[in-house]
Design a protein around this motif. Structure first.
Motif, PDB file in Angstrom:
ATOM      1  N   LYS A 166      39.079  42.050  39.796  1.00  0.00           N
ATOM      2  CA  LYS A 166      38.974  42.944  38.699  1.00  0.00           C
ATOM      3  C   LYS A 166      39.457  42.367  37.501  1.00  0.00           C
ATOM      4  N   VAL A 167      40.537  41.255  37.409  1.00  0.00           N
ATOM      5  CA  VAL A 167      40.612  40.714  36.088  1.00  0.00           C
ATOM      6  C   VAL A 167      39.252  39.824  35.539  1.00  0.00           C
ATOM      7  N   LEU A 168      38.668  39.313  36.172  1.00  0.00           N
ATOM      8  CA  LEU A 168      37.443  38.583  36.057  1.00  0.00           C
ATOM      9  C   LEU A 168      36.203  39.298  35.460  1.00  0.00           C
ATOM     10  N   PHE A 169      36.066  40.167  36.134  1.00  0.00           N
ATOM     11  CA  PHE A 169      34.701  41.112  35.952  1.00  0.00           C
ATOM     12  C   PHE A 169      35.008  42.535  35.946  1.00  0.00           C
ATOM     13  N   GLY A 170      36.193  43.042  35.863  1.00  0.00           N
ATOM     14  CA  GLY A 170      36.529  44.511  35.577  1.00  0.00           C
ATOM     15  C   GLY A 170      36.708  45.061  34.335  1.00  0.00           C
ATOM     16  N   GLY A 171      36.486  44.033  33.307  1.00  0.00           N
ATOM     17  CA  GLY A 171      36.884  44.396  31.969  1.00  0.00           C
ATOM     18  C   GLY A 171      38.230  44.947  31.688  1.00  0.00           C
ATOM     19  N   VAL A 172      39.390  44.341  32.266  1.00  0.00           N
ATOM     20  CA  VAL A 172      40.649  44.657  32.164  1.00  0.00           C
ATOM     21  C   VAL A 172      41.223  44.324  30.899  1.00  0.00           C
ATOM     22  N   ALA A 189      48.684  47.711  40.977  1.00  0.00           N
ATOM     23  CA  ALA A 189      48.628  49.106  41.592  1.00  0.00           C
ATOM     24  C   ALA A 189      47.016  49.602  41.548  1.00  0.00           C
ATOM     25  N   GLN A 190      46.414  49.137  40.763  1.00  0.00           N
ATOM     26  CA  GLN A 190      44.815  49.679  40.878  1.00  0.00           C
ATOM     27  C   GLN A 190      44.178  49.076  41.970  1.00  0.00           C
ATOM     28  N   THR A 191      44.631  47.838  42.395  1.00  0.00           N
ATOM     29  CA  THR A 191      43.805  47.027  43.576  1.00  0.00           C
ATOM     30  C   THR A 191      44.563  47.075  45.050  1.00  0.00           C
ATOM     31  N   ALA A 192      45.669  47.641  45.042  1.00  0.00           N
ATOM     32  CA  ALA A 192      46.481  47.387  46.148  1.00  0.00           C
ATOM     33  C   ALA A 192      45.647  48.292  47.438  1.00  0.00           C
ATOM     34  N   ARG A 193      45.812  47.475  48.586  1.00  0.00           N
ATOM     35  CA  ARG A 193      45.252  47.857  49.545  1.00  0.00           C
ATOM     36  C   ARG A 193      45.871  49.273  50.545  1.00  0.00           C
ATOM     37  N   LYS A 194      45.393  50.146  50.965  1.00  0.00           N
ATOM     38  CA  LYS A 194      45.955  51.334  51.767  1.00  0.00           C
ATOM     39  C   LYS A 194      46.332  50.725  53.308  1.00  0.00           C
ATOM     40  N   THR A 195      47.333  49.984  53.212  1.00  0.00           N
ATOM     41  CA  THR A 195      47.576  49.488  54.492  1.00  0.00           C
ATOM     42  C   THR A 195      48.232  50.526  55.491  1.00  0.00           C
ATOM     43  N   ASP A 196      48.180  50.345  56.775  1.00  0.00           N
ATOM     44  CA  ASP A 196      48.799  51.226  57.709  1.00  0.00           C
ATOM     45  C   ASP A 196      48.163  52.794  57.478  1.00  0.00           C
ATOM     46  N   ALA A 197      46.908  52.839  57.300  1.00  0.00           N
ATOM     47  CA  ALA A 197      46.146  54.103  56.500  1.00  0.00           C
ATOM     48  C   ALA A 197      46.302  55.113  57.283  1.00  0.00           C
ATOM     49  N   ASN A 198      46.575  55.114  58.657  1.00  0.00           N
ATOM     50  CA  ASN A 198      46.964  56.361  59.492  1.00  0.00           C
ATOM     51  C   ASN A 198      48.176  56.761  59.772  1.00  0.00           C
ATOM     52  N   ALA A 202      51.461  37.805  41.606  1.00  0.00           N
ATOM     53  CA  ALA A 202      51.282  38.034  40.118  1.00  0.00           C
ATOM     54  C   ALA A 202      50.837  36.505  39.264  1.00  0.00           C
ATOM     55  N   ALA A 203      51.300  35.403  39.864  1.00  0.00           N
ATOM     56  CA  ALA A 203      51.088  34.223  39.089  1.00  0.00           C
ATOM     57  C   ALA A 203      49.725  33.965  39.319  1.00  0.00           C
ATOM     58  N   VAL A 204      49.291  34.147  40.348  1.00  0.00           N
ATOM     59  CA  VAL A 204      47.511  33.918  40.598  1.00  0.00           C
ATOM     60  C   VAL A 204      46.941  34.865  39.652  1.00  0.00           C
ATOM     61  N   ILE A 205      47.277  36.073  39.476  1.00  0.00           N
ATOM     62  CA  ILE A 205      46.490  37.055  38.724  1.00  0.00           C
ATOM     63  C   ILE A 205      46.718  36.449  37.201  1.00  0.00           C
ATOM     64  N   MET A 206      47.999  36.374  36.665  1.00  0.00           N
ATOM     65  CA  MET A 206      48.156  35.986  35.408  1.00  0.00           C
ATOM     66  C   MET A 206      47.390  34.659  35.035  1.00  0.00           C
ATOM     67  N   SER A 207      47.052  33.852  35.966  1.00  0.00           N
ATOM     68  CA  SER A 207      46.262  32.433  35.486  1.00  0.00           C
ATOM     69  C   SER A 207      44.961  32.741  35.769  1.00  0.00           C
ATOM     70  N   ALA A 208      44.463  34.012  36.166  1.00  0.00           N
ATOM     71  CA  ALA A 208      42.998  34.413  35.963  1.00  0.00           C
ATOM     72  C   ALA A 208      42.883  34.727  34.691  1.00  0.00           C
ATOM     73  N   ASN A 209      43.805  35.100  33.836  1.00  0.00           N
ATOM     74  CA  ASN A 209      43.860  35.667  32.373  1.00  0.00           C
ATOM     75  C   ASN A 209      44.965  35.586  31.849  1.00  0.00           C
TER      76      ASN A 209
END
Length: 598
Positions: free
Chosen positions: A442-448, A383-392, A363-370
C-alpha cells in the motif's frame, strides 16, 4: 495479504526458472540464519518452534515480499525501553548505533541482567545472513536500548521516551534519534486509572512529552510509541497476590470473558501509545493476552515454547543467565544443546512483550518503504491493511438472572464488527493481525499520503446522575451531542461512577453511526467501589464521523453469583472479594468525551 508468491513467480518465469524449484521464493527469508526456519512469526510453514506442537501455515507477519524487495527497516532507529539490551550480542551488535543509555550509571551500555530487553531487541532487528541465530522483523533497522525497568525515575522515563527530564517544558530531547519506541512493559490496575491532571501534574508532563515526540520530533515526521497490551486475560497478580474469578464455586470460571482489561492501564489508555495484543502460531489470541477496545492491532506473541510455539530470538549470551540456561527443558533449543551450545538464543520468549516488538519491527519496515510517512500515518496504514485473523470467532454471550427473575442473554463481547467507515474491529485483535506485505504494498503503490493535521477536542461533559438498575439488561443510557465534524481516530471516555460491585458492570459506547464499542466487558476483576475520573479508550470508531449523538450505556449484569478471589502465593491465604451484591443501585454521576480526529 500474500502477494509475494505471485510477484516472485512472475519474476522467476521471466528469467525462465519458474519450473526449476517452486520453493525458490522461500530462499531470501531462510538463507544464512540457522534458526530462521523455525521462526514461525516471520514465515509460518506449520513448524513447531522447537516446542511439542506445530502451528498453522500462513499465520505470521507476512514479510516475504518486503524482505525479498530489500525493504527491511534501513535507516529507521528503534529504541528498546526495557530491562536493558546486551548491545554487544553477536546477533545484535552490527545493528546497534550510538544513543543507548544506562539510566543507572550514565554509561552508553544499557546492562541487561534479565534477558527480556535483549530478547525484545532481537525480535525487532537481529542481524540477517550472518550464519548465526535467527533474524529480526526489520533486520536492517538500527537499535538503541535503555534499561528503564531497572531505573524507574521520572528523569529516566523522559530520557528513555525521547524528551529531556525537565517536566512541563516542550523542548524535544536531542539525545535519541529513534523513530520507534518499544515499550514491552506495563502495570496491572485494579480499576480505571484516575486520569486527573490537577491531582497528578506528572501525568500531564508525560502526556505532553508523548504528544510532542509523536507529532513534532524527527523533523516533523514524529515517532511511534508501541505498547504491549498486557498478559492478564484470565488472572493477574498484585505483588504476591494472584487475583482470579470464581463462579458458583468454580475457580477460574469467568464465562470465557476477559478477567482483566487492557483498558485499565494508564499507559494503555493514552492515545499516543499504539497498543498491541498477542496472537499465537494458530492465528488466535494467545492464551494470556490482555485485550480491550484500546487495542490497535495484534502481532505474534506465541504461547510458552514448552507447550506450543513461542518466539525465537536473542538471549543474554551464556548458559548461566537469561531465558535459556543450562539444564533439561521441554523446548529443544534450550539447555545448551548442539544447535545453540552457548545458550545465546531463546525459543520461549512470549507475551505481549513479544507482540509489541513484532509490531515495532513491522512499523520499521513500513517506514523504510517511505521515510516521508509520519507516525500517525504509519498507524493508519497498519489499520487499513491488518488481516482479519480468527475470522470466525464467535461472540462471548453472557446469561444472567435479572432482578425480576427472568434470564437475559446478550453478546457481552461481540465477534468481529464492521464499523460505519468500513473498518473491521474486535476487542481481541483491534483492526486485525499485522500484515507487513499488505502495508508495504500500500505504501509503495497505494498513493498513501500523510494524514491531515490532527484535532483533539476539549473534554465535553454530561452530568448524568443516573441510577444503574441492579441485574437488568436494559441498564441505563446517557446521551451527549457532539457538534465537531471530524473523522475519528480515537475516542476517550472519562467516568465517575459509584457502585459497590464494579465487577457486575458492562460499559459501552455507541457512536452516532450506531457502532457499539465495549469499553469494559462485565466480569472484569475489579476491586473497589468507585470509578473516579477513570479514562477508557476506544479505537473502534476509526474513520467514522464524530458529529451527532454519542450514547453511553452502563449495565449491571449480576445479582450476586460471581466473585473475585485473591490468593497469596506465599502465605497461602485466600480472600473472597465482591461476594455481596450491591444493596443499592449504582449511579453514573457524570461522564465526558474527548475525540482525536482530523
Amino acid at each position: 495479504m500474500k502477494l509475494n508468491r505471485l510477484i516472485i513467480s512472475i519474476s522467476l518465469a521471466m528469467a525462465g526458472t519458474a519450473q526449476a524449484n517452486p520453493d525458490l521464493w522461500q530462499y531470501p527469508l531462510f538463507g544464512g540464519d540457522p534458526l530462521t526456519p523455525q521462526q514461525w512469526h516471520l514465515k509460518n510453514t506449520g513448524q513447531d518452534g522447537y516446542s511439542p506442537v506445530v502451528g498453522v501455515k500462513g499465520q505470521d507477519l507476512d514479510v516475504d515480499f518486503a524482505h525479498a524487495m530489500g525493504i527491511k527497516g534501513r535507516g529507521i532507529t528503534v529504541a528498546v525501553i526495557d530491562t536493558g539490551v546486551e548491545i554487544d550480542h553477536e546477533d545484535l551488535r552490527a545493528n546497534v548505533v550510538a544513543g543507548s543509555l544506562n539510566l543507572k550509571d550514565g554509561s552508553a551500555y544499557p546492562t541487561d541482567n534479565n534477558g527480556h530487553g535483549t530478547a525484545v531487541a532481537g525480535i525487532v532487528a537481529s542481524v540477517e545472513g550472518n550464519g548465526i541465530g535467527g533474524r529480526g522483523v526489520a533486520p536492517h533497522a538500527n537499535l538503541i536500548g535503555f534499561n528503564y525497568l531497572d531505573a524507574q525515575s521520572e528523569a529516566a522515563w523522559f530520557l528513555s521516551h525521547g524528551r529531556t527530564a525537565e517536566n512541563g517544558k516542550r523542548e524535544l530531547n536531542r539525545f535519541t534519534d529513534a523513530r520507534i519506541y518499544n515499550q514491552s512493559y506495563g502495570s496491572t490496575m485494579l480499576k480505571p486509572f484516575p486520569y486527573d491532571y490537577e491531582a497528578n501534574p506528572a501525568l500531564l508532563a508525560k502526556d505532553v512529552a508523548l504528544e510532542d515526540v509523536t507529532k513534532d520530533s524527527q523533523r516533523g515526521q514524529g515517532s511511534l510509541f508501541v505498547k504491549s497490551a498486557g498478559n492478564s486475560y484470565g488472572t493477574y497478580n498484585v505483588g504476591a497476590w494472584l487475583i482470579l474469578p470464581r463462579e458458583n464455586g468454580r475457580y477460574y470460571d469467568n464465562f470465557g470473558l476477559p478477567f482483566h482489561s487492557a483498558n485499565l492501564s494508564h499507559e494503555n489508555i493514552n492515545y499516543w501509545n499504539m497498543v498491541v495484543s498477542a496472537t499465537n502460531a494458530t492465528g488466535k489470541r494467545s492464551s494470556y493476552s490482555s485485550v480491550g477496545s484500546n487495542v490497535w492491532v495484534a502481532a505474534p506473541g506465541g504461547e510458552y515454547g514448552t507447550d506450543a510455539p513461542a518466539i525465537i530470538t536473542t538471549d543474554i549470551q551464556g548458559c548461566s543467565k537469561g531465558l535459556n540456561k543450562a539444564g533439561a527443558s521441554a523446548n529443544r533449543l534450550h539447555g545448551g544443546v548442539a544447535l545453540d551450545p552457548n545458550c545465546n538464543y531463546a525459543a520461549t520468549m512470549n507475551g505481549t512483550s513479544s507482540a509489541g516488538p513484532n509490531a515495532a519491527g513491522a512499523a520499521a519496515v513500513i517506514m523504510s518503504a517511505n521515510h516521508a510517512l509520519d507516525a500517525r500515518t504509519v498507524r493508519h496504514v497498519l489499520a487499513q491493511t491488518a488481516r482479519k485473523t480468527d475470522a470466525n470467532i464467535a461472540p462471548i454471550n453472557l446469561s444472567f438472572t435479572q432482578a425480576d427473575g427472568t434470564v437475559a442473554t446478550y453478546a457481552a463481547l461481540p465477534g468481529w464488527q464492521r464499523n460505519a467507515a468500513g473498518y473491521n474491529f474486535h476487542n481481541f485483535y483491534g483492526f486485525g493481525a499485522v500484515d507487513v506485505d499488505a502495508a508495504v504494498w500500500k505504501v509503495l503503490f497505494g498513493g498513501v499520503q500523510n494524514l491531515p493535521e490532527q484535532v483533539v477536542t476539549p473534554w465535553q461533559t454530561v452530568a448524568a446522575n443516573a441510577q444503574i438498575p441492579d441485574a437488568t439488561l436494559a441498564g441505563v443510557t446517557s446521551e451527549l451531542q457532539v457538534a465537531d465534524n471530524l473523522t475519528v481516530e480515537a475516542v476517550q471516555v472519562k467516568l465517575n461512577i459509584d457502585h459497590t460491585r464494579l465487577r457486575d458492570l458492562a460499559i459501552e459506547l455507541v457512536s452516532p453511526s450506531g457502532t457499539r464499542s465495549v469499553l469494559l466487558n462485565p466480569r472484569v476483576g475489579f476491586i473497589g467501589e468507585h470509578i473516579e475520573n477513570g479514562v477508557l479508550l476506544s479505537n473502534h470508531f476509526y474513520g467514522e464521523n464524530s458529529a451527532g449523538v454519542w450514547t453511553l450505556r452502563v449495565r449491571d449484569t449480576d445479582a450476586g453469583t460471581t466473585e473475585t478471589v485473591a490468593f497469596n502465593t506465599q502465605t497461602r491465604q485466600l480472600l473472597q472479594l465482591n461476594t455481596v451484591n450491591n444493596a443499592q443501585p449504582g449511579v453514573v454521576r457524570d461522564w465526558s468525551l474527548r475525540i482525536f480526529g482530523h
